[in-house]
Scaffold this motif. Sequence first.
Motif, PDB file in Angstrom:
ATOM      1  N   MET A  70       0.778  -1.144  -0.106  1.00  0.00           N
ATOM      2  CA  MET A  70       0.218  -0.202  -0.408  1.00  0.00           C
ATOM      3  C   MET A  70       1.076   1.485   0.256  1.00  0.00           C
ATOM      4  O   MET A  70       2.068   1.655   0.572  1.00  0.00           O
ATOM      5  CB  MET A  70      -1.219   0.363   0.818  1.00  0.00           C
ATOM      6  N   THR A  71       0.934   1.700  -0.688  1.00  0.00           N
ATOM      7  CA  THR A  71       1.492   3.320  -0.982  1.00  0.00           C
ATOM      8  C   THR A  71       1.176   4.318   0.089  1.00  0.00           C
ATOM      9  O   THR A  71       0.124   4.245   0.380  1.00  0.00           O
ATOM     10  CB  THR A  71       0.971   4.192  -2.546  1.00  0.00           C
ATOM     11  N   GLU A  72       2.096   4.737   0.954  1.00  0.00           N
ATOM     12  CA  GLU A  72       1.935   5.605   1.654  1.00  0.00           C
ATOM     13  C   GLU A  72       2.349   7.645   1.394  1.00  0.00           C
ATOM     14  O   GLU A  72       3.409   7.740   0.954  1.00  0.00           O
ATOM     15  CB  GLU A  72       3.272   5.443   2.952  1.00  0.00           C
ATOM     16  N   PHE A  73       1.360   8.012   1.444  1.00  0.00           N
ATOM     17  CA  PHE A  73       1.275   9.548   1.230  1.00  0.00           C
ATOM     18  C   PHE A  73       1.755  10.183   2.288  1.00  0.00           C
ATOM     19  O   PHE A  73       1.782  10.603   3.563  1.00  0.00           O
ATOM     20  CB  PHE A  73       0.569   9.927   0.625  1.00  0.00           C
ATOM     21  N   ARG A  74       2.970  11.056   2.310  1.00  0.00           N
ATOM     22  CA  ARG A  74       3.341  11.676   2.990  1.00  0.00           C
ATOM     23  C   ARG A  74       3.232  13.857   3.026  1.00  0.00           C
ATOM     24  O   ARG A  74       3.881  13.744   1.709  1.00  0.00           O
ATOM     25  CB  ARG A  74       4.779  12.227   3.570  1.00  0.00           C
ATOM     26  N   ALA A  75       3.678  14.418   3.803  1.00  0.00           N
ATOM     27  CA  ALA A  75       2.636  15.907   3.400  1.00  0.00           C
ATOM     28  C   ALA A  75       4.155  16.432   3.749  1.00  0.00           C
ATOM     29  O   ALA A  75       4.417  16.600   5.479  1.00  0.00           O
ATOM     30  CB  ALA A  75       1.225  16.634   3.453  1.00  0.00           C
ATOM     31  N   PRO A  76       5.179  16.817   2.743  1.00  0.00           N
ATOM     32  CA  PRO A  76       6.731  17.444   3.946  1.00  0.00           C
ATOM     33  C   PRO A  76       5.962  18.901   4.413  1.00  0.00           C
ATOM     34  O   PRO A  76       7.022  18.629   5.156  1.00  0.00           O
ATOM     35  CB  PRO A  76       7.016  17.654   2.262  1.00  0.00           C
ATOM     36  N   ALA A  77       4.857  19.676   3.873  1.00  0.00           N
ATOM     37  CA  ALA A  77       4.617  20.922   4.652  1.00  0.00           C
ATOM     38  C   ALA A  77       5.126  20.708   6.059  1.00  0.00           C
ATOM     39  O   ALA A  77       5.017  21.520   7.192  1.00  0.00           O
ATOM     40  CB  ALA A  77       3.554  21.703   3.739  1.00  0.00           C
ATOM     41  N   VAL A  78       3.989  19.532   6.339  1.00  0.00           N
ATOM     42  CA  VAL A  78       2.926  19.243   7.846  1.00  0.00           C
ATOM     43  C   VAL A  78       4.349  18.327   8.108  1.00  0.00           C
ATOM     44  O   VAL A  78       4.564  19.091   9.904  1.00  0.00           O
ATOM     45  CB  VAL A  78       1.741  18.347   7.808  1.00  0.00           C
ATOM     46  N   GLU A  79       4.856  17.735   8.235  1.00  0.00           N
ATOM     47  CA  GLU A  79       6.296  17.093   8.897  1.00  0.00           C
ATOM     48  C   GLU A  79       7.341  18.678   9.187  1.00  0.00           C
ATOM     49  O   GLU A  79       7.700  18.363  10.331  1.00  0.00           O
ATOM     50  CB  GLU A  79       7.068  16.499   8.226  1.00  0.00           C
ATOM     51  N   LEU A  80       7.228  19.074   8.226  1.00  0.00           N
ATOM     52  CA  LEU A  80       8.677  20.321   8.226  1.00  0.00           C
ATOM     53  C   LEU A  80       7.700  21.783   9.776  1.00  0.00           C
ATOM     54  O   LEU A  80       8.371  21.643  10.403  1.00  0.00           O
ATOM     55  CB  LEU A  80       8.744  21.118   7.479  1.00  0.00           C
ATOM     56  N   ALA A  81       6.642  21.749   9.706  1.00  0.00           N
ATOM     57  CA  ALA A  81       5.358  21.817  10.880  1.00  0.00           C
ATOM     58  C   ALA A  81       5.780  21.542  12.078  1.00  0.00           C
ATOM     59  O   ALA A  81       6.121  22.825  13.551  1.00  0.00           O
ATOM     60  CB  ALA A  81       4.308  22.729   9.872  1.00  0.00           C
ATOM     61  N   ARG A  82       5.691  20.131  11.949  1.00  0.00           N
ATOM     62  CA  ARG A  82       5.931  19.318  13.765  1.00  0.00           C
ATOM     63  C   ARG A  82       7.793  20.273  14.548  1.00  0.00           C
ATOM     64  O   ARG A  82       7.802  19.276  15.289  1.00  0.00           O
ATOM     65  CB  ARG A  82       5.408  18.094  13.472  1.00  0.00           C
ATOM     66  N   PHE A  83       7.924  19.552  12.945  1.00  0.00           N
ATOM     67  CA  PHE A  83       9.942  19.305  13.077  1.00  0.00           C
ATOM     68  C   PHE A  83      10.092  20.875  14.054  1.00  0.00           C
ATOM     69  O   PHE A  83      11.315  21.773  15.141  1.00  0.00           O
ATOM     70  CB  PHE A  83      10.910  19.054  11.837  1.00  0.00           C
ATOM     71  N   ARG A  84       9.957  21.857  13.185  1.00  0.00           N
ATOM     72  CA  ARG A  84      10.022  23.086  14.260  1.00  0.00           C
ATOM     73  C   ARG A  84       9.219  23.024  15.564  1.00  0.00           C
ATOM     74  O   ARG A  84       9.668  24.265  15.889  1.00  0.00           O
ATOM     75  CB  ARG A  84       9.302  24.216  12.695  1.00  0.00           C
ATOM     76  N   LEU A  85       8.047  23.040  15.509  1.00  0.00           N
ATOM     77  CA  LEU A  85       7.479  23.133  16.685  1.00  0.00           C
ATOM     78  C   LEU A  85       8.238  22.484  17.895  1.00  0.00           C
ATOM     79  O   LEU A  85       8.045  23.442  18.166  1.00  0.00           O
ATOM     80  CB  LEU A  85       5.907  22.854  16.392  1.00  0.00           C
ATOM     81  N   ARG A  86       8.522  21.452  17.600  1.00  0.00           N
ATOM     82  CA  ARG A  86      10.014  20.382  18.647  1.00  0.00           C
ATOM     83  C   ARG A  86      11.101  21.224  19.270  1.00  0.00           C
ATOM     84  O   ARG A  86      11.042  21.264  19.896  1.00  0.00           O
ATOM     85  CB  ARG A  86       9.929  19.307  18.400  1.00  0.00           C
ATOM     86  N   VAL A  87      11.594  21.916  18.281  1.00  0.00           N
ATOM     87  CA  VAL A  87      12.353  22.600  18.116  1.00  0.00           C
ATOM     88  C   VAL A  87      12.334  24.171  19.164  1.00  0.00           C
ATOM     89  O   VAL A  87      13.006  24.606  19.698  1.00  0.00           O
ATOM     90  CB  VAL A  87      13.269  23.173  17.277  1.00  0.00           C
ATOM     91  N   VAL A  88      11.170  24.538  18.495  1.00  0.00           N
ATOM     92  CA  VAL A  88      10.991  25.607  19.080  1.00  0.00           C
ATOM     93  C   VAL A  88      10.505  25.557  20.674  1.00  0.00           C
ATOM     94  O   VAL A  88      11.051  26.167  21.881  1.00  0.00           O
ATOM     95  CB  VAL A  88      10.117  26.521  18.890  1.00  0.00           C
ATOM     96  N   VAL A  89       9.771  24.061  20.849  1.00  0.00           N
ATOM     97  CA  VAL A  89       9.721  23.861  22.578  1.00  0.00           C
ATOM     98  C   VAL A  89      10.824  23.409  23.605  1.00  0.00           C
ATOM     99  O   VAL A  89      11.160  24.316  23.885  1.00  0.00           O
ATOM    100  CB  VAL A  89       8.748  22.624  22.353  1.00  0.00           C
ATOM    101  N   ALA A  90      11.904  22.758  22.716  1.00  0.00           N
ATOM    102  CA  ALA A  90      13.076  22.454  23.088  1.00  0.00           C
ATOM    103  C   ALA A  90      14.078  24.391  23.295  1.00  0.00           C
ATOM    104  O   ALA A  90      14.889  24.129  24.086  1.00  0.00           O
ATOM    105  CB  ALA A  90      13.852  21.373  22.116  1.00  0.00           C
TER     106      ALA A  90
END
Length: 681
Positions: free
Chosen positions: A1-21
């Motif tokens: 089954m093919t998995e579709f990723r949204a690069p924009a969402v991943e990037l937003a999550r990453f940035r949020l984690r960096v800000v929290v840290a």
Amino acid sequence: MTEFRAPAVELARFRLRVVVAAVFVLVCFGLLAARFHHLQVKRHDYFLTRAEDNRIALLPVVPHRGTIVDRKGVVLARNYATYTLEITPSQVRDLDATLDELASLLPIDGRDRRRFRKLYEESRNFESVPLRSRLTDEEVARVVSQRYRLPGVDVKARLLRDYPQGTTASHVIGYIGRITERDVERIEEAGNAANYRGSQHMGKAGLEQSYEHELHGTTGFEQVEVNAGGRAVRALSHTPATSGNDLELTLDIELQKVAEKAFGDRRGALVAIEPSTGGVLALASMPTYDPNLFVDGISTQDWKALNDSPDHPMLHRAIYSTYPPGSTFKPFMALAGLETGKRTARQAIHDVGYFNSGGHRFMDDKIGGHGMVDLHKSIVVSCNTYYYQLANDLGIEGIAGFMAPFGFGERTGIDLPGEATGVLPSPEWKRKRFKKAEQQRWFGGETISVGIGQGYNAYTPLQLANALAALVSRGRLYRPHVVKYVVDSRTGERRAVEPEPLRQIPLRDAHLRAVLDAMVDVNRTGTGKRAFKGAPYTVGGKTGTAQVFSLRGQRYVEGRVRERLRDHSWFVAYAPAENPKIALAVLVENGGFGAQSAAPIARQVIDYYLLDQRAGAPAAEDEEGAESEEGAEGGGEASPATPAVESATPAEEPTAPPQPRPVPQPAAVPAPQPGVARSTR
């Protein structure tokens, strides 16, 4: 089954984690910075002090105690250098082993060890603690030669107190002793704890106690850098101690020696005062003691010997013990009669040998009486009947009111500790003294007893001497003092203790002259003439005898009474009569007649003071000789505590007078021949 990723969402999550840290890290660093600021800035002084306390120790520098000298510069109390064996506990690994090792080198007894343990518990770890003092040169050599293997053990030079005059004037000078826990509490309450850091001694009695604030000095401090083990590394600064001030006294130590020697083995007291200033020239209390015993802690054996002695050598009789004044009270009574108008100098009574009052017969000392007696003769021959009548006319309130300004029944305020108040009896005093209503009632017979210096009368030798000094200085009463100058240890400035007039008693010159002239004739033709026979100066005085216990109307025979129950001997005197330079009171406990025991002591003291000689007074007459003189002269002096009474009603019988303070008196010993008063002088 093919998995579709949204690069924009991943990037937003990453940035949020960096800000929290990042925020978390910043908050942590902020907390650390705030804590750092709190410790390093706000609490900088506190932690700096703590650090310095760990690194720097303040060692007290004990001041040298001030010296005490008499009026001529003779040293009475001083300091002397001695070697002491001391241990610094922080430098010793095994304290018990070190003590045992030292005991093999020089004598160290259980008392030394107990005292060391007590001082060790009270000291700081880096302070040295004395183990033994007064080391000999040989003992010093033994310790020093072995010091290389005894770390923490040292021999130091210290100053100890010394009283070079020994037992002379010990009650006046007092002594120093080791500071106790109770002393520490008093020092802390007074806010002087810092000034007593390192001090091991303080004044315990006499001038050493009352002038402690002058003699002690100011404690200095030495800053010492110590390591983690508490051992001193180097000295950083030194604040020297300020020595205590010196005391120059009004006391003449040579006169004091004459007085004490004159007592011999007898118990008693002598107070000599300069009437024009209130300065104390001599203040003897016999027997005495050696104050050097107390300097480094008195031994159990010495303390037991002093404490258990029936003579009570530690008792300061001159200012603490109270006694009935006997006939030495009569000159004051005579003056009271003149000043109140109850008597005139020429007014005479017919003495038939007794006085009747309220159904009681108060007996005179001379059977048949003295005949016609005026004021002058009443003092010279010491006629009791004259003063029975005078006391009855004055009343107890009149007597108490006149005597109070002379200082009877109140502390004189002398600069020595432990002074007693005494008792000037009055109805008000009796109401306060006794609890039961029947004991509070004042009886007329008690007034009669007070009139001849007996009954409830009880004064110290100091009070009597000071009252006499006021009498001969025309009514000026001074506060007696022993210290004449306080000498500043830094500047050498001598701060005078100025004479302090307490009051001026209004007295008429004619009345004073009448009484003083009679007191001069006491030593010319009266009861004191034997003691002052051949004196090259004119002296006024009055003999007195104070009863120790009541005979209840029976005759007093000295040889049949135990020594401790015999009458006390009094003598008061002043000289030269024209311009008095000395006034004194002498008391000999259980000495008998005043002219027999006390007067010769007064003669020796006055001879030395006025003539600068130690020639003794004429030998005291024996009882038989004194009795024969009494018959020739027309009477001696009688002053029983409770006068002989005939037909006494039990309900009216006076309460027994209080006993003197010095020695508890045993039960009365009956004497034969009832109904006859004592014959005393």
